[in-house]
Write a protein that holds these residues in place. Structure first.
Motif, PDB file in Angstrom:
ATOM      1  N   ILE A  88       0.772  -1.008  -0.229  1.00  0.00           N
ATOM      2  CA  ILE A  88       0.352  -0.297  -0.124  1.00  0.00           C
ATOM      3  C   ILE A  88       0.749   1.020  -0.140  1.00  0.00           C
ATOM      4  N   ASP A  89       0.780   2.381  -1.009  1.00  0.00           N
ATOM      5  CA  ASP A  89       1.218   3.120  -1.053  1.00  0.00           C
ATOM      6  C   ASP A  89       0.785   4.282  -0.719  1.00  0.00           C
ATOM      7  N   PRO A  90       0.137   5.267   0.256  1.00  0.00           N
ATOM      8  CA  PRO A  90      -0.082   6.023   1.177  1.00  0.00           C
ATOM      9  C   PRO A  90      -0.180   7.081   0.605  1.00  0.00           C
ATOM     10  N   PHE A  91       1.015   7.420   0.113  1.00  0.00           N
ATOM     11  CA  PHE A  91       1.688   8.890  -0.257  1.00  0.00           C
ATOM     12  C   PHE A  91       0.641   9.127  -1.574  1.00  0.00           C
ATOM     13  N   SER A  92       0.742   8.151  -2.645  1.00  0.00           N
ATOM     14  CA  SER A  92       0.070   8.535  -4.040  1.00  0.00           C
ATOM     15  C   SER A  92      -1.432   7.641  -3.981  1.00  0.00           C
TER      16      SER A  92
ATOM     17  N   SER B 185      -2.486   4.597  -3.268  1.00  0.00           N
ATOM     18  CA  SER B 185      -2.603   3.061  -4.882  1.00  0.00           C
ATOM     19  C   SER B 185      -2.468   1.744  -3.912  1.00  0.00           C
ATOM     20  N   VAL B 186      -2.678   1.021  -4.712  1.00  0.00           N
ATOM     21  CA  VAL B 186      -2.462  -0.646  -3.595  1.00  0.00           C
ATOM     22  C   VAL B 186      -1.410  -1.000  -4.905  1.00  0.00           C
ATOM     23  N   LEU B 187      -0.216  -1.420  -4.931  1.00  0.00           N
ATOM     24  CA  LEU B 187       0.989  -2.215  -6.054  1.00  0.00           C
ATOM     25  C   LEU B 187       0.810  -3.347  -5.908  1.00  0.00           C
ATOM     26  N   ALA B 188      -0.258  -4.343  -7.419  1.00  0.00           N
ATOM     27  CA  ALA B 188      -0.069  -6.158  -6.542  1.00  0.00           C
ATOM     28  C   ALA B 188       0.807  -6.660  -7.799  1.00  0.00           C
ATOM     29  N   GLY B 189       0.730  -7.735  -8.422  1.00  0.00           N
ATOM     30  CA  GLY B 189       1.432  -8.527  -8.934  1.00  0.00           C
ATOM     31  C   GLY B 189       0.099  -9.274  -9.754  1.00  0.00           C
ATOM     32  N   SER B 190       0.008  -9.410 -10.953  1.00  0.00           N
ATOM     33  CA  SER B 190      -0.619 -10.249 -11.502  1.00  0.00           C
ATOM     34  C   SER B 190      -0.340 -11.466 -12.548  1.00  0.00           C
ATOM     35  N   GLU B 191      -0.781 -12.515 -12.377  1.00  0.00           N
ATOM     36  CA  GLU B 191      -0.367 -14.021 -13.277  1.00  0.00           C
ATOM     37  C   GLU B 191       0.190 -13.710 -14.670  1.00  0.00           C
TER      38      GLU B 191
ATOM     39  N   GLU C 242       1.889 -19.103 -11.477  1.00  0.00           N
ATOM     40  CA  GLU C 242       3.362 -19.987  -9.933  1.00  0.00           C
ATOM     41  C   GLU C 242       2.163 -19.374  -8.692  1.00  0.00           C
ATOM     42  N   ALA C 243       3.381 -19.510  -7.583  1.00  0.00           N
ATOM     43  CA  ALA C 243       2.435 -19.695  -6.277  1.00  0.00           C
ATOM     44  C   ALA C 243       2.283 -18.044  -5.727  1.00  0.00           C
ATOM     45  N   TYR C 244       1.944 -17.940  -5.474  1.00  0.00           N
ATOM     46  CA  TYR C 244       1.490 -16.344  -4.821  1.00  0.00           C
ATOM     47  C   TYR C 244       2.226 -16.003  -3.754  1.00  0.00           C
ATOM     48  N   THR C 245       2.668 -14.596  -4.080  1.00  0.00           N
ATOM     49  CA  THR C 245       3.945 -14.018  -3.828  1.00  0.00           C
ATOM     50  C   THR C 245       3.340 -12.374  -3.253  1.00  0.00           C
ATOM     51  N   PRO C 246       4.474 -12.211  -2.418  1.00  0.00           N
ATOM     52  CA  PRO C 246       3.861 -10.520  -1.765  1.00  0.00           C
ATOM     53  C   PRO C 246       4.686  -9.574  -2.746  1.00  0.00           C
ATOM     54  N   THR C 247       4.199  -8.431  -2.258  1.00  0.00           N
ATOM     55  CA  THR C 247       5.014  -7.325  -2.870  1.00  0.00           C
ATOM     56  C   THR C 247       5.021  -5.942  -1.752  1.00  0.00           C
ATOM     57  N   LEU C 248       6.206  -5.015  -1.627  1.00  0.00           N
ATOM     58  CA  LEU C 248       6.436  -4.278  -0.915  1.00  0.00           C
ATOM     59  C   LEU C 248       6.745  -3.502  -1.121  1.00  0.00           C
ATOM     60  N   VAL C 249       7.448  -2.439  -0.387  1.00  0.00           N
ATOM     61  CA  VAL C 249       7.837  -1.155  -0.667  1.00  0.00           C
ATOM     62  C   VAL C 249       9.647  -1.237   0.536  1.00  0.00           C
TER      63      VAL C 249
ATOM     64  N   VAL D 164      10.355  -0.557  -5.280  1.00  0.00           N
ATOM     65  CA  VAL D 164       8.486  -2.008  -5.058  1.00  0.00           C
ATOM     66  C   VAL D 164       9.269  -3.198  -5.034  1.00  0.00           C
ATOM     67  N   TYR D 165       9.441  -3.755  -4.584  1.00  0.00           N
ATOM     68  CA  TYR D 165      10.547  -5.166  -4.780  1.00  0.00           C
ATOM     69  C   TYR D 165       8.635  -6.542  -4.844  1.00  0.00           C
ATOM     70  N   ALA D 166       9.087  -7.007  -5.969  1.00  0.00           N
ATOM     71  CA  ALA D 166       7.599  -7.736  -6.460  1.00  0.00           C
ATOM     72  C   ALA D 166       8.414  -9.299  -7.510  1.00  0.00           C
TER      73      ALA D 166
END
Length: 277
Positions: free
Chosen positions: A172-176, A178-184, A210-217, A223-225
């Motif tokens: 979650i990017d509270p400054f913009s 927005s949500v950052l998420a990866g898709s298949e 693929e397996a479900y994976t995390p995303t973080l800032v 952003v790491y995905a």
């Protein structure tokens, strides 16, 4: 269960149950859901429904009192292999509920058990609605958006199917706001909560189931995905980069050379504001 970190004594424990059937919930070994403690102390945990498939393989997002582990509200309509993310209410313009925070969760509706229109959602843990698919009372949807890439794999019986969200948690990017998420589909998306649209996407791979994976800032702003078992760092790091001079400040060239002769520095401001030297 909750354990006293100082004494390692058991404080409370609670059997995880399907909120509709009352059966013990399913917690498969290949799931990666983790307990998430919210700012008010509530605990959220995702499980699979029991019997299997009775909620279209979506599971439930359960919520508990952080001290007693007593149920603390209605479940979310999706919980399988998912750890919710905290969304500040300020990130969702127009939100008029009473919750002090919201939850972002995966919201897939897998083809076969469902219609294949896989989504992500922002939910209100303090409000409820009837689930459109199962009829159960679940957390109220505040924002919902479907994936962007059509998925022909399920076949002609699922004309609106889209690639699923291969995540177990999102950033979650509270400054913009927005949500950052990866898709298949192999892309990392920015979901703008103001316009409820995808405003950015970055291709990581051609796309793969693929397996479900995390995303973080990270603290550097990157952003790491993960996609196809590869960790991607997206965006420019700001560590060690000096701040840019605001465009509103115009500096005149120093005369003579300030490193050899005392000089005066003249500057003008396009608008009133502080200046740091």
């Amino acid at each position: 269960m909750t354990i006293n970190a100082a004494t390692m004594q058991l404080n409370a424990q609670r059997l995880l149950v399907d909120p509709v059937t009352g059966n013990p919930a399913l917690v498969p070994n290949d799931g990666t859901s983790s307990p998430m403690v919210a700012p008010d102390g509530r605990v959220f945990y995702g499980v699979l429904e029991s019997p299997f498939g009775s909620n279209a393989v979506r599971g439930w997002m359960l919520q508990f009192n952080g001290s007693t582990l007593a149920p603390a509200g209605v479940p979310g309509a999706f919980g399988w292999d998912d750890t919710p993310s905290i969304v500040p209410v300020s990130a969702v313009p127009g939100y008029a509920g009473s919750a002090s925070y919201l939850l972002m969760t995966k919201y897939n509706y897998y083809a076969g058990a469902g219609d294949g229109v896989n989504k992500i959602a922002v939910l209100d843990p303090d409000a409820s609605q009837a689930d459109a698919h199962a009829g159960a009372t679940v957390m109220k949807e505040v924002r919902v958006i479907a994936g962007a890439t059509p998925d022909p794999e399920p076949g002609p019986g699922f004309p609106n199917a889209v690639k699923e969200w291969c995540i177990n948690t999102a950033a979650i990017d509270p400054f913009s706001r927005s949500v950052l998420a990866g898709s298949e589909d192999g892309k990392l998306y920015r979901w703008d909560l103001v316009s409820n649209t995808f405003t950015e996407s970055v291709v990581l791979t051609p796309g793969i189931g693929e397996a479900y994976t995390p995303t973080l800032v990270g603290p550097d702003g990157q952003v790491y995905a993960i996609n196809n078992a590869t960790l991607f760092a997206v965006g420019a790091s700001v560590v060690g980069v000096p701040p840019r001079v605001p465009a509103a400040v115009a500096l005149a060239r120093a005369q003579p050379n300030p490193f050899t002769v005392a000089t005066k520095l003249r500057f003008s401001l396009a608008a009133a504001g502080p200046v740091r030297f």
